[in-house]
Design a protein around this motif. Structure first.
Motif, short mmCIF file in Angstrom:
data_model
loop_
_atom_site.label_atom_id
_atom_site.label_comp_id
_atom_site.label_asym_id
_atom_site.label_seq_id
_atom_site.Cartn_x
_atom_site.Cartn_y
_atom_site.Cartn_z
N GLY A 212 0.81 -1.21 0.00
CA GLY A 212 0.00 0.00 0.00
C GLY A 212 0.84 1.26 0.00
O GLY A 212 1.86 1.34 0.70
N LEU A 213 0.41 2.23 -0.78
CA LEU A 213 1.14 3.51 -0.85
C LEU A 213 0.44 4.53 0.04
O LEU A 213 -0.30 5.39 -0.41
N SER A 214 0.68 4.38 1.34
CA SER A 214 0.10 5.29 2.32
C SER A 214 1.20 5.84 3.22
O SER A 214 2.31 5.29 3.28
N GLU A 215 0.89 6.90 3.92
CA GLU A 215 1.87 7.59 4.76
C GLU A 215 2.49 6.66 5.78
O GLU A 215 3.71 6.67 6.00
N GLY A 239 -0.81 0.44 -4.90
CA GLY A 239 -1.65 1.63 -5.06
C GLY A 239 -2.04 2.18 -3.71
O GLY A 239 -1.80 1.57 -2.67
N GLY A 240 -2.64 3.36 -3.72
CA GLY A 240 -3.06 3.98 -2.47
C GLY A 240 -3.03 5.50 -2.55
O GLY A 240 -2.81 6.08 -3.62
N PRO A 241 -3.23 6.16 -1.41
CA PRO A 241 -3.34 7.62 -1.39
C PRO A 241 -2.12 8.37 -1.93
O PRO A 241 -2.26 9.50 -2.41
N LEU A 242 -0.94 7.76 -1.86
CA LEU A 242 0.28 8.46 -2.30
C LEU A 242 0.73 8.05 -3.71
O LEU A 242 1.89 8.25 -4.08
N GLU A 249 7.67 11.48 -8.20
CA GLU A 249 9.07 11.16 -7.88
C GLU A 249 9.71 10.35 -9.01
O GLU A 249 10.88 10.55 -9.35
N ALA A 250 8.93 9.44 -9.60
CA ALA A 250 9.45 8.62 -10.70
C ALA A 250 9.72 9.47 -11.94
O ALA A 250 10.69 9.23 -12.68
N GLN A 251 8.88 10.46 -12.18
CA GLN A 251 9.09 11.36 -13.32
C GLN A 251 10.33 12.22 -13.14
O GLN A 251 11.04 12.55 -14.10
N ASN A 252 10.62 12.58 -11.87
CA ASN A 252 11.76 13.45 -11.58
C ASN A 252 13.08 12.71 -11.42
O ASN A 252 14.15 13.33 -11.42
#
Length: 378
Positions: A212-215, A239-242, A249-252
């Motif tokens: 999960g992509l959460s804080e 997947g998730g809130p973030l 971040e991946a684009q940068n």
């Protein structure tokens, strides 16, 4: 008195479950599905099991009447997501349990009033022994602060004190649940899948996180720690809130690869190809303090090196087989990554062998299933 276990949970046929996840990936847990699958596989090797599952209704796919898991026929109770559906589901479970033998041993996954209330109403008359797999503490779930949710979690916390036996995912849970002198055991996880030592040394020093992509899953610390480390790439699945934060971040930074939601098979393939798998949690968060991250066991089973935060919910035995991240900050993650990427092929494969043997001997379905079966019946 019966020696058959009556199991009540949520496991359903994988294609239907995948359909549910596509509809609402935040609501349904693949980790829970995997754990139930492994547990049922383990218990059936020990004796008879009679299984019932709560299966959410879907308007876009036919709900199967039963699920076949090897020799286990699981009766599905298809439930619509409204009060009427829950009441009908509870009545169905009541009528099913009413026909069970006196003295039946009932094992439930987590606390669901639809399961628990019918069993409690029948317990005295039918002499049931009711055990719960306490996968989490209701009062520490990610609730939105609404009156309905506060009432719901209050009911679940109340019912969680009414079982005869407890299977806890962490020893620390007994500090919150007033078990007193009731029997309990700790079973933090089971792994069911192919186990093999990595046959080649990873050439790319890739760090990987899947979940999960959460804080509170530490994804920001993982990304910051990676960016200042000596690793080659960071692979992120889930997947998730973030999600948008990770995409940005991946684009940068071209070294960060955001792979999104991928299949279980694809995740496990990537885990074996990575150099280091990371699991980061904040031990001060109550949700973390009283839970065991199932990813730790999955990671170990891959044969890839694993780094884990120092957590109360992870038994001490695990820290013989993982790299320890001492603090919940990006600096500790960076230091852990940098020390791990220095391992040579011989050291790496020796550690891989030890962690595979640990999972194979102590966390497989047969071993854990026997522990559960013996605990419930004794």
């Amino acid at each position: 008195m019966s020696n058959k276990i009556v199991y009540i949970g949520y496991y359903c046929e994988q294609s239907y479950f995948s359909h549910l996840i596509e509809k609402d990936k935040k609501r349904y847990s693949q980790a829970r599905q995997n754990l139930e699958y492994s547990l049922l596989e383990g218990i059936k090797e020990q004796g008879e099991i009679d299984a019932i599952s709560y299966v959410p209704y879907s308007a876009t796919m036919s709900c199967p009447a039963e699920t076949i898991l090897d020799q286990i026929r699981i009766k599905n109770i298809c439930v619509e997501d409204n009060l009427s559906g829950v009441i009908k589901g509870a009545l169905s479970i009541f009528h099913i349990l009413e026909k069970k033998e006196n003295g039946a041993k009932i094992l439930m996954y987590a606390v669901n009033p639809m399961f628990v209330i019918p069993a409690l109403l029948l317990r005295r008359r039918k002499k049931f022994v009711i055990c719960t797999i306490c996968s989490e503490l209701p009062q520490y779930r990610r609730w939105k602060e609404k009156l309905k949710n506060r009432i719901k979690h209050g009911i679940q916390a109340f019912l969680n004190r009414r079982f005869d036996k407890y299977i806890l995912l962490t020893e620390k849970m007994k500090d919150v649940i007033p078990i007193k002198r009731k029997p309990y055991m700790v079973m933090e996880g089971i792994y069911s899948g192919t186990l093999s030592i990595k046959d080649s040394f990873p050439q790319t020093k890739a760090v990987m996180y899947a979940g999960g992509l959460s804080e509170d899953n530490g994804i920001k610390h993982i990304i910051d720690g990676f960016k200042s480390s000596n690793a080659d790439e960071l692979w992120v699945c889930g997947g998730g809130p973030l999600e948008e934060y990770v995409r940005t971040e991946a684009q940068n930074d071209s070294r960060i690869k955001y792979l999104g939601m991928v299949s279980v098979d694809e995740v496990r393939r990537l885990e074996r190809e990575a150099f280091l798998l990371v699991c980061v949690r904040d031990n001060k968060n109550p949700l973390t303090m009283y839970s065991f991250p199932s990813k730790v066991l999955e990671y170990l089973a891959s044969g890839t090196r694993v780094a884990v935060s120092k957590l109360d919910g992870v038994p001490h035995e695990y820290y013989q087989y993982v790299e320890t991240i001492n603090d919940y900050d990006f600096t500790s993650i960076k230091e852990c990554i940098n020390s791990t990427v220095l391992l040579n092929a011989k050291e790496y494969q020796l550690i891989s062998k030890r962690q595979i043997e640990f999972v194979q001997n102590n966390k497989c379905p047969a071993f854990q299933g026997k522990r559960v079966f013996d605990f419930i019946l004794k």
